[in-house]
Design a protein around this motif. Structure first.
Motif, short mmCIF file in Angstrom:
data_model
loop_
_atom_site.label_atom_id
_atom_site.label_comp_id
_atom_site.label_asym_id
_atom_site.label_seq_id
_atom_site.Cartn_x
_atom_site.Cartn_y
_atom_site.Cartn_z
N LEU A 1 -22.47 -35.52 80.50
CA LEU A 1 -23.14 -35.04 81.70
C LEU A 1 -22.93 -33.53 81.91
N TYR A 2 -21.97 -32.93 81.22
CA TYR A 2 -21.63 -31.52 81.44
C TYR A 2 -22.34 -30.63 80.42
N ARG A 3 -22.67 -29.42 80.85
CA ARG A 3 -23.36 -28.48 79.96
C ARG A 3 -22.49 -28.08 78.78
N ALA A 4 -21.21 -27.89 79.01
CA ALA A 4 -20.27 -27.55 77.93
C ALA A 4 -19.00 -28.36 78.13
N PRO A 5 -18.97 -29.63 77.71
CA PRO A 5 -17.82 -30.50 78.00
C PRO A 5 -16.54 -30.09 77.30
N PHE A 6 -16.64 -29.37 76.16
CA PHE A 6 -15.44 -29.01 75.41
C PHE A 6 -15.30 -27.51 75.16
N ALA A 7 -16.39 -26.78 75.19
CA ALA A 7 -16.36 -25.35 74.87
C ALA A 7 -16.09 -24.53 76.12
N GLN A 8 -15.39 -23.42 75.94
CA GLN A 8 -15.14 -22.48 77.03
C GLN A 8 -16.42 -21.67 77.30
N ILE A 9 -16.72 -21.43 78.57
CA ILE A 9 -17.88 -20.64 78.95
C ILE A 9 -17.45 -19.58 79.95
N ASN A 10 -18.22 -18.50 80.01
CA ASN A 10 -17.85 -17.35 80.84
C ASN A 10 -18.33 -17.48 82.28
N SER A 11 -19.42 -18.17 82.50
CA SER A 11 -19.95 -18.32 83.86
C SER A 11 -20.53 -19.71 84.01
N LEU A 12 -20.46 -20.21 85.22
CA LEU A 12 -20.99 -21.55 85.47
C LEU A 12 -21.38 -21.68 86.93
N THR A 13 -22.20 -22.68 87.21
CA THR A 13 -22.61 -23.03 88.56
C THR A 13 -22.25 -24.48 88.81
N ILE A 14 -21.56 -24.74 89.90
CA ILE A 14 -21.05 -26.08 90.19
C ILE A 14 -21.83 -26.70 91.34
N ASP A 15 -22.29 -27.91 91.13
CA ASP A 15 -22.95 -28.67 92.21
C ASP A 15 -21.89 -29.44 93.00
N HIS A 16 -22.02 -29.43 94.28
CA HIS A 16 -21.13 -30.19 95.15
C HIS A 16 -21.95 -31.08 96.06
N PRO A 17 -21.65 -32.38 96.16
CA PRO A 17 -20.54 -33.12 95.57
C PRO A 17 -20.59 -33.15 94.04
N TYR A 18 -19.45 -33.51 93.44
CA TYR A 18 -19.32 -33.46 91.98
C TYR A 18 -19.83 -34.76 91.36
N TRP A 19 -21.16 -34.86 91.24
CA TRP A 19 -21.73 -36.12 90.78
C TRP A 19 -21.46 -36.39 89.31
N ALA A 20 -21.20 -35.37 88.52
CA ALA A 20 -20.80 -35.63 87.14
C ALA A 20 -19.39 -36.22 87.09
N GLY A 21 -18.58 -35.92 88.08
CA GLY A 21 -17.21 -36.42 88.15
C GLY A 21 -16.22 -35.32 88.42
N SER B 1 -26.66 -36.99 86.59
CA SER B 1 -25.29 -37.45 86.84
C SER B 1 -25.27 -38.59 87.86
N TYR B 2 -26.04 -38.41 88.92
CA TYR B 2 -26.14 -39.42 89.98
C TYR B 2 -26.62 -40.74 89.41
N ALA B 3 -27.69 -40.68 88.60
CA ALA B 3 -28.25 -41.89 88.02
C ALA B 3 -27.29 -42.55 87.03
N PHE B 4 -26.57 -41.72 86.27
CA PHE B 4 -25.65 -42.26 85.28
C PHE B 4 -24.63 -43.20 85.92
N TRP B 5 -23.96 -42.72 86.95
CA TRP B 5 -22.91 -43.53 87.56
C TRP B 5 -23.47 -44.73 88.31
N PHE B 6 -24.63 -44.56 88.96
CA PHE B 6 -25.18 -45.66 89.74
C PHE B 6 -25.89 -46.69 88.88
N VAL B 7 -26.03 -46.42 87.60
CA VAL B 7 -26.49 -47.42 86.65
C VAL B 7 -25.32 -47.97 85.85
N ALA B 8 -24.43 -47.08 85.41
CA ALA B 8 -23.35 -47.47 84.51
C ALA B 8 -22.32 -48.36 85.21
N ILE B 9 -21.94 -48.04 86.44
CA ILE B 9 -20.92 -48.85 87.11
C ILE B 9 -21.41 -50.26 87.42
#
Length: 257
Positions: free
Chosen positions: A55-75, A86-94
């Motif tokens: 669900l994350y743009r760069a789950p493992f790599a370091q990045i210099n700038s980012l924008t965060i959505d709140h609430p944290y629907w990716a987790g 992200s919203y759909a993922f959790w509300f389908v997966a759980i």
């Protein structure tokens, strides 16, 4: 008569301690058999946590700038690919996790004649997820990576609007249903990491108080772990993976005994 007397004498020679020991062995075997299926839901929760890395743009790599959505629907408080995804993922997966778990325990009940209070697991996970949806709704606020914008959560607990808490609550409920200290420790571990990572910014921030305790109070500055969301999700899932492997191997040996 002598043979009959011998039979009665043999029966009288059975000691109460041996009978009690046999009853204890039967109870232990029944308890082990009843709770030997916990490995599958534990493995599914671990898989869910690991899959959420996508669900994350760069789950493992370091990045210099980012924008965060709140609430944290990716987790976790990091840049996600899209909040609706992200919203759909959790509300389908759980809910899907609950359905598969229910089918698993129903199958075991038919085959083995043992029952586990799995509805507590289902009700807790879905209930906390529904409460989260009511409180938070679909996110629209953007947080800048400079940490200086006015849209940061006002209180630390507002950062806990994350689907990771329903997952942690469900694991704790499963621990109660399965009478499992290992699952309880896993649920507490997920809760602890979620509260820390989502209650502070930036991701992985170590408060100055903790740093001060570690270096004897000589430092007044905080710190930060150079880890990315995928790494933290792996840490969350690790105890569940270990539990699933150990309990699954035990169940296999019990089935083939």
């Amino acid at each position: 008569m002598s043979s009959t007397d011998d039979v009665w004498t043999s029966d009288d020679d059975v000691r109460p301690e041996e009978t009690l020991a046999e009853l204890d062995r039967l109870r232990t075997r029944t308890r082990t058999r009843t709770h030997s299926g916990a490995w599958l839901p534990a493995a599914l929760v671990a898989l869910l946590l690991l899959a959420s890395s996508a669900l994350y743009r760069a789950p493992f790599a370091q990045i210099n700038s980012l924008t965060i959505d709140h609430p944290y629907w990716a987790g976790l408080p990091d840049e996600q690919r899209h909040p609706v995804l992200s919203y759909a993922f959790w509300f389908v997966a759980i809910p899907l996790l609950v359905v598969v778990t229910a089918a698993w325990y129903a199958r075991r009940a038919r085959q083995l004649g043992v029952r586990v209070a799995w509805p507590v697991f289902a009700a807790t996970g879905l209930g906390v997820l529904l409460l989260l949806a009511i409180v938070a709704a679909v996110p629209k606020t953007k947080l800048g990576s400079d940490g200086m914008t006015a849209d940061l959560p006002t209180w630390w607990w507002q950062g806990l609007l994350t689907p990771l808490l329903p997952v942690a609550a469900a694991v704790l409920a499963l621990a109660w249903a399965e009478r499992s200290p290992g699952l309880a420790a896993s649920g507490l571990w997920i809760t602890l990491l979620t509260v820390w990572l989502c209650g502070t910014l930036p991701l992985g921030h170590i408060p100055s108080l903790v740093i001060g305790l570690m270096d004897g109070g000589t430092s007044s500055y905080g710190g930060q772990l150079a880890l990315r969301p995928g790494h933290y999700l792996g840490l969350m899932a690790l105890p569940l993976v270990v539990f699933a492997v150990v309990r699954g191997a035990r169940a296999w040996r019990l089935h083939h005994a």
